[in-house]
Design a protein around this motif. Sequence first.
Motif: not given
Lengths: 453, 291
Positions: A277-278, A280-281, A284-285
């Motif tokens: 998830l990190r 992905f985060d 996205l960021r």
Amino acid sequence: MPRIDLFRTASFRIGLFYAGLFSVSVAMLFVVIYLGTTGYTARQITVRVEQEIAALQAKYRVNGRADVVTEITERIAAGSGAYYRLTTKAGQVLAGNLGPTQARSGWVDVHAAETGDHIRAQGVGLPDGSFLIVGVNATRLDELDQRVVQAFLWGTIATLILAVGGAVLMAGVSSRRIEAICSATEEIMAGNLTRRIPIDGSHDEFDRLAAQVNLMLERIESLMRGLQQVSNDIAHDLKTPLTRMRQRLELARYRATSVSAFEDAVDQAIDECDTTLRTFDALLRIAQIEAGTRRSGFQRVDLSALVDTVFTAYQPVAEESGHRLTVALPSGAMIRGDPELIIQMIFNLIENALKHTPAGSRIGLRLDETAGRWCLSIDDDGPGIPAAHRDKVFQRFYRLDPSRSTGGNGLGLSLVAAVAQLHGASIALSDNAPGLRIAITFAADAPVAPPDP
Amino acid sequence: MTAPCDPGIIAAWGSFGENSGPLPEFTHETGCTTLAYAFHALALMAFPGKLRHGDTARRKPALTGVLRILVIEDDPDTAAYIASGLTAAGHRVETATTGDDGLRRLAQSSYDVIVVDRMLPGIDGLGVVKAMRAAADHTAVLFLTALGGLDDRVAGLDAGGDDYLAKPFAFAELAARVAALGRRNQVNLAATVLRLGDLEINLLTRTARRAGRLIDLLPREFQILEYLARNAGQLVTRTMLLEHVWEFHFDPQTTLVETHMSRLRAKVDKDFDYPLIHTVRGAGYSLHAPD
């Protein structure tokens, strides 16, 4: 090759336009030449006739008609080349070599019966009622006139043929080049990204255009390759923790005998989830930063203060890992930007340096002003980055270590690049001999304010 | 959907502080199905210090007060996840699935904390909070935002939110933030001296003493200690510290917090009779005096 509609090609239209333009200029040229040659000769004839008449009239005024008769006879005998005829009021010929004509004042064209010559003549009545007519042979003038007109006609025809032919030829050449470009682009669209537009070495504008388009294709190809690489890397980077998670859960499902063993497996699975998830985060960021919407929230930011904040926060961390973190800052470096993103950028730069240098290395943060632009740099005396890899480290998931065994998600410097780009700042990587130096120069339009008093 | 378990389970969870026995017993006793096990796992995350055989087994009950919480979340799974976990933590939780439903409930009764998702059908989360604030309702609001939403925090705080949390989150993180928000109403903000055991923090002189001895703290260390003391007895997570002490609104993925905490700990706890700073494994820290 598809049939080319000649009238629709730009070069043919241009050719036709020039054909028209040339015809007009040929016409103008004709007018100039005509006036310069035929007109001149015609004027000379007029002058000559008028002179002859004036001379004969002068004779008449001094000694009367008899002298005029004598003079005419003498002039004919001397071979003056002019034609004369002097008649009495009743129409009796007194002197002259010109055939019968109307006794009418003014210019008249007479055709000599025996030679067929064209004689341009002027008639004038004398005070005693007799009539004098003097003329000059204008046959040569007529021939000249005819030649000039013919030359003009042929010239016009030749011009039109050349212009239209040239237009057809030019249209053909440019269409062939355009066709070559079209077929190349069609092939590229069909998926062959390595295809390039042919350059024929003539250094014409088509070559220039083709070279430019080829540069663009080069860029697109490298971006596409990067994109493919990124998708592969995303798949790889996200597949790995998921695979591990699956294995652990499956193992726990069949092997775990105690609750604590189950708990451990679940904890590990949650950790793997968080890692994924990190990633992905972070992706996205970066995408959000690259979209540029944050620019609307730019404010005046004290870059010195931000660097100092991160430095103070990081110094104990660097000490723990055996690194020596130093800072050299002027105060009051004001720029326009997003403080949160700049902080994260500085974080990632320090984190990157800590991660890739061995314990005992020195890491230096600097802020310098050159020509009104603030340059934030970080240097270390670690192993550095080989020159060939320097421009790639900003790519997502790019890691020097192909086995990807070092920590981190390979997105830290991508975020740095995205933040720098958002701020219109340039990034340069250089050899710190030994080590690496990363310099981020903020755009000059960020106003540099004097340090606060 | 909300927790189908009977109040007995919640009561049992409420007494976990004293329950040092292994967890399976508990699960088997209540006879709850997988969902109960899920709650159980949530409780584990919310109170890892209490339930795990970890380094900080001895802890006071984390929550001093029961909070009335309204969760406005349209995704039923997430709503159930939040509601059941907070219920397990001893709070009274109600859920609403739309913004309109949320506003209706807010008009009918009062709450201590509102947990609201930003994306909602009909009136979205921002609209709900704006409407609340326009009606002079100052209930603490925690926004839940989408993954990677860079601008969500600012928009949420501008609308009148008090805190935000990006999805997905660890439950402990949510529980700690809700507790901090709920506690906010009870803390005396005018206090100039905070006391905990033999620790005394003077907010005016920015100094801390323990057992009468002055502790030499750097400004940042004082800020950490102050934040922990203001949330004494509560779980304070890494990200809460990053946001409130450093004002870093992203997860730097470093040992930054750990390093600063270990230094602070060396100064505050090392030479004294008992530790005040406790690590809650995998979640964060808590400042509290021994029982």
